[in-house]
Motif scaffolding. Structure first.
Motif, PDB file in Angstrom:
ATOM      1  N   PHE A 182       0.837  -1.207   0.000  1.00  0.00           N
ATOM      2  CA  PHE A 182       0.000   0.000   0.000  1.00  0.00           C
ATOM      3  C   PHE A 182       0.875   1.262   0.000  1.00  0.00           C
ATOM      4  O   PHE A 182       0.659   2.210  -0.748  1.00  0.00           O
ATOM      5  CB  PHE A 182      -0.924  -0.025   1.223  1.00  0.00           C
ATOM      6  CG  PHE A 182      -1.925   1.085   1.217  1.00  0.00           C
ATOM      7  CD1 PHE A 182      -2.963   1.097   0.291  1.00  0.00           C
ATOM      8  CD2 PHE A 182      -1.831   2.131   2.138  1.00  0.00           C
ATOM      9  CE1 PHE A 182      -3.882   2.144   0.278  1.00  0.00           C
ATOM     10  CE2 PHE A 182      -2.745   3.176   2.132  1.00  0.00           C
ATOM     11  CZ  PHE A 182      -3.778   3.175   1.194  1.00  0.00           C
ATOM     12  N   GLU A 183       1.916   1.201   0.843  1.00  0.00           N
ATOM     13  CA  GLU A 183       2.833   2.324   0.998  1.00  0.00           C
ATOM     14  C   GLU A 183       3.611   2.593  -0.299  1.00  0.00           C
ATOM     15  O   GLU A 183       3.746   3.743  -0.750  1.00  0.00           O
ATOM     16  CB  GLU A 183       3.773   1.942   2.141  1.00  0.00           C
ATOM     17  CG  GLU A 183       4.897   2.873   2.442  1.00  0.00           C
ATOM     18  CD  GLU A 183       5.863   2.220   3.433  1.00  0.00           C
ATOM     19  OE1 GLU A 183       6.416   2.959   4.251  1.00  0.00           O
ATOM     20  OE2 GLU A 183       6.064   0.983   3.387  1.00  0.00           O
ATOM     21  N   ASN A 186       1.413   4.027  -2.966  1.00  0.00           N
ATOM     22  CA  ASN A 186       1.148   5.436  -2.659  1.00  0.00           C
ATOM     23  C   ASN A 186       2.280   6.355  -3.076  1.00  0.00           C
ATOM     24  O   ASN A 186       2.056   7.489  -3.506  1.00  0.00           O
ATOM     25  CB  ASN A 186       0.945   5.600  -1.152  1.00  0.00           C
ATOM     26  CG  ASN A 186      -0.516   5.756  -0.849  1.00  0.00           C
ATOM     27  OD1 ASN A 186      -1.260   6.312  -1.661  1.00  0.00           O
ATOM     28  ND2 ASN A 186      -0.938   5.269   0.303  1.00  0.00           N
ATOM     29  N   LYS A 189       1.919   7.112  -6.658  1.00  0.00           N
ATOM     30  CA  LYS A 189       0.810   8.041  -6.858  1.00  0.00           C
ATOM     31  C   LYS A 189       1.278   9.468  -6.557  1.00  0.00           C
ATOM     32  O   LYS A 189       1.049  10.399  -7.310  1.00  0.00           O
ATOM     33  CB  LYS A 189      -0.347   7.651  -5.920  1.00  0.00           C
ATOM     34  CG  LYS A 189      -1.706   7.816  -6.556  1.00  0.00           C
ATOM     35  CD  LYS A 189      -2.800   7.194  -5.680  1.00  0.00           C
ATOM     36  CE  LYS A 189      -3.186   5.820  -6.188  1.00  0.00           C
ATOM     37  NZ  LYS A 189      -3.873   5.016  -5.185  1.00  0.00           N
ATOM     38  N   TYR A 190       1.968   9.599  -5.438  1.00  0.00           N
ATOM     39  CA  TYR A 190       2.441  10.911  -4.990  1.00  0.00           C
ATOM     40  C   TYR A 190       3.403  11.517  -6.017  1.00  0.00           C
ATOM     41  O   TYR A 190       3.286  12.687  -6.390  1.00  0.00           O
ATOM     42  CB  TYR A 190       3.127  10.765  -3.620  1.00  0.00           C
ATOM     43  CG  TYR A 190       3.580  12.072  -3.039  1.00  0.00           C
ATOM     44  CD1 TYR A 190       2.681  12.916  -2.376  1.00  0.00           C
ATOM     45  CD2 TYR A 190       4.905  12.499  -3.168  1.00  0.00           C
ATOM     46  CE1 TYR A 190       3.094  14.141  -1.855  1.00  0.00           C
ATOM     47  CE2 TYR A 190       5.330  13.719  -2.646  1.00  0.00           C
ATOM     48  CZ  TYR A 190       4.421  14.532  -1.984  1.00  0.00           C
ATOM     49  OH  TYR A 190       4.827  15.736  -1.475  1.00  0.00           O
ATOM     50  N   SER A 224      -0.622   1.916  -9.360  1.00  0.00           N
ATOM     51  CA  SER A 224      -0.551   3.360  -9.114  1.00  0.00           C
ATOM     52  C   SER A 224       0.078   4.122 -10.260  1.00  0.00           C
ATOM     53  O   SER A 224       0.421   5.290 -10.110  1.00  0.00           O
ATOM     54  CB  SER A 224       0.247   3.627  -7.840  1.00  0.00           C
ATOM     55  OG  SER A 224      -0.405   3.035  -6.754  1.00  0.00           O
TER      56      SER A 224
END
Ligand SMILES: [Zn+2]
Length: 512
Positions: A182-183, A186, A189-190, A224
């Motif tokens: 998940f991290e 992310n 995505k960021y 992502s």
């Protein structure tokens, strides 16, 4: 936007660079070339074939691979300094499809303990590095090493600088295998949301398996927005290894509906390539390894189980033939001709040149004299281990063993050398293997340190061949040898002699 409209995932193989860095996995030029050809046939997009500035050997093998491979993009790793980048450019110059991959560490812990650089200096080095690489080729990848432990704002700054300098691929490595899916997803995505020009580059995942999450992390990155995965065959690599190419590709293929991604990988070549890499590196594939392990499919390797056929889908989410496990009940034997042999070899996913085929066929005939039924796994072993005519200078002519529980063992060995010498010797040891190794050392004049000895059965039945892999240390270097025979002591002798021959050939080529 290129990334969103495109569901193609680029497969960047780093078996020959990150994989080779694993302890005991170093390979000769010839072995690297063999793997590079197999990767090209597997249809990977990029082959990272080495780190040109790391050693003259790395430079040479990159150069040879770049001039021989036609298809995949050939890539060299480089630090952000002119010497490294120029060496990389020179090594891969011969190939029209080339990529320079520059990297610099960006996490605080690396800056402090490894580089002794400020953040500003790192941004400058990364920018200059990519800029210089761009003068040699258009296709430039940048990696902020230890990205997953880097401060996000700083990471954006570095990525912005390298996109501005012309990087076409931005790789975000989880160098130490610390992230969780998940991290890690992310983070992509960021970066994609916050980096300037992110829509014009391909983002790439590079994961290590320290927590067993490399494939899961890579899939999270793809979800992502990443569109390249860096991976190795059998997941070989430093420590717990890298993302396994066969697992990531089969996850994408098997769950196509869920992900809506595709790769250009010829998945039928996965199994033969996996076997080849395992045989060359001496890193055995665990039986329960996903996709390519012996137990990965419910049917037993080497035997055809009719019952499974009708109900395969009850337990199997993938078909063995999709990954190139073309097991059949077709058994070859003494009377099988060259044509039948070639057919089977092709069916098993190997492509041999005439020289290699000739060498393999000779071995097949020899085996057929000793063993009634020849299974697919026997053929695989022959093909993988036949070194296209390169043998000697030493050859094993005869081997006699006697052993007893109360007194140990003795070995009588007869060898020939291609300079005409015929030598004989007998040695005693605790067991037959020790006495054989001693006799070989005495005859050839080498004193070797055996660091690993492995034996496993190639196929099924009491007359199955045994494959021995030895790792030996000599003059500060590791050498590996394989031997295959229906007699396991002979397999051991052949493996040990292969090491001696490798050392000898190296010496001869050095003298010249
Ligand atoms: Zn790595």
């Amino acid at each position: 936007m290129q990334r969103e409209s495109n569901s193609k995932v680029f497969i960047f193989d780093t078996t020959l660079r990150d994989g080779e860095q694993a302890p005991g996995c170093s390979m000769s030029l010839r072995e690297k070339l063999k793997i590079a050809h197999a990767l090209n046939e597997l249809n990977v997009d990029v082959i990272e074939a080495g780190f040109a500035a790391a050693s003259p050997g790395d430079f040479e093998s990159l150069k040879t691979i770049a001039s021989e491979i036609d298809g995949a993009t050939i890539c060299s790793l480089a630090r952000c300094n002119p010497q490294d980048i120029e060496a990389a450019a020179q090594a891969i110059d011969a190939n029209p499809n080339k990529r320079i991959h520059v990297f610099v560490a960006t996490s605080d812990i690396h800056l402090e303990h490894k580089l002794d650089m400020t953040q500003d200096a790192v941004v400058k080095a990364a920018f200059e590095g990519v800029k210089l690489a761009k003068t040699f080729c258009d296709n430039v990848e940048f990696s902020p090493e230890d990205a997953s432990r880097t401060d996000r704002n700083f990471l954006v700054e570095v990525v912005n600088a390298t996109i501005a300098a012309g990087a076409t691929t931005i790789n975000i490595p989880d160098t130490v295998g610390y992230s969780i899916p998940f991290e890690y997803g992310n983070l992509f995505k960021y970066l994609i949301e916050n980096c300037e020009g992110s829509e014009n580059v391909i983002f790439s995942a590079h994961c290590h398996d320290d927590l067993g999450l490399s494939v899961a992390n890579s899939l999270a990155a793809l979800e992502s927005g990443a569109r390249q995965v860096e991976c190795t065959i059998n997941g070989i690599g430093e420590r717990a290894g890298n993302t396994s190419l066969e697992e990531i590709c089969m996850a994408i293929k098997t769950r196509k509906e869920y992900f809506d991604f595709h790769t250009q990988i010829e998945t039928k070549k996965l199994y033969p390539t996996s076997r080849l890499v395992s045989s060359i590196t001496g890193m055995h594939i665990p039986r329960n390894k996903a996709v390519v392990g012996e137990n990965a499919f419910s049917h037993e390797a080497g035997i055809h189980q009719h019952g499974m056929l009708q109900h395969a889908s009850t337990y199997e989410i993938m078909k063995p033939e999709d990954v190139g496990i073309a097991k059949s009940n077709l058994v070859l034997g003494k009377h099988s001709g060259r044509h039948a042999f070639l057919d089977r070899v092709t069916e098993l996913g190997f492509s041999l040149n005439t020289e290699e085929l000739n060498a393999a066929f000779v071995e097949f005939k020899k085996l057929a004299d000793r063993k009634k039924e020849i299974f697919d796994s026997d053929i695989e072993a022959i093909v993988i281990n036949s070194e296209s005519g390169i043998t000697g200078p030493w050859e094993l002519v005869d081997l006699e063993i006697s052993s007893g529980k109360s007194w140990g063992a003795s070995a009588d060995i007869k060898l020939t050398h291609n300079d005409g010498r015929i030598l004989e010797n007998s040695s005693n040891g605790i067991g037959p293997i020790e006495s054989v190794f001693k006799a070989l050392e005495d005859l050839t004049g080498y004193s070797l340190k055996l660091t690993n000895f492995e034996i496993h059965s190639v196929s099924v039945g009491e007359d199955a061949q045994g494959e021995v892999t030895v790792t030996v240390r000599y003059d500060g270097q590791d050498y590996r040898g394989h031997g295959i025979s229906t007699d396991i002591i002979e397999s051991g002798a052949l493996a040990y002699l292969e090491v001696i021959n490798r050392i000898d050939r190296k010496k001869i080529s050095r003298i010249r």
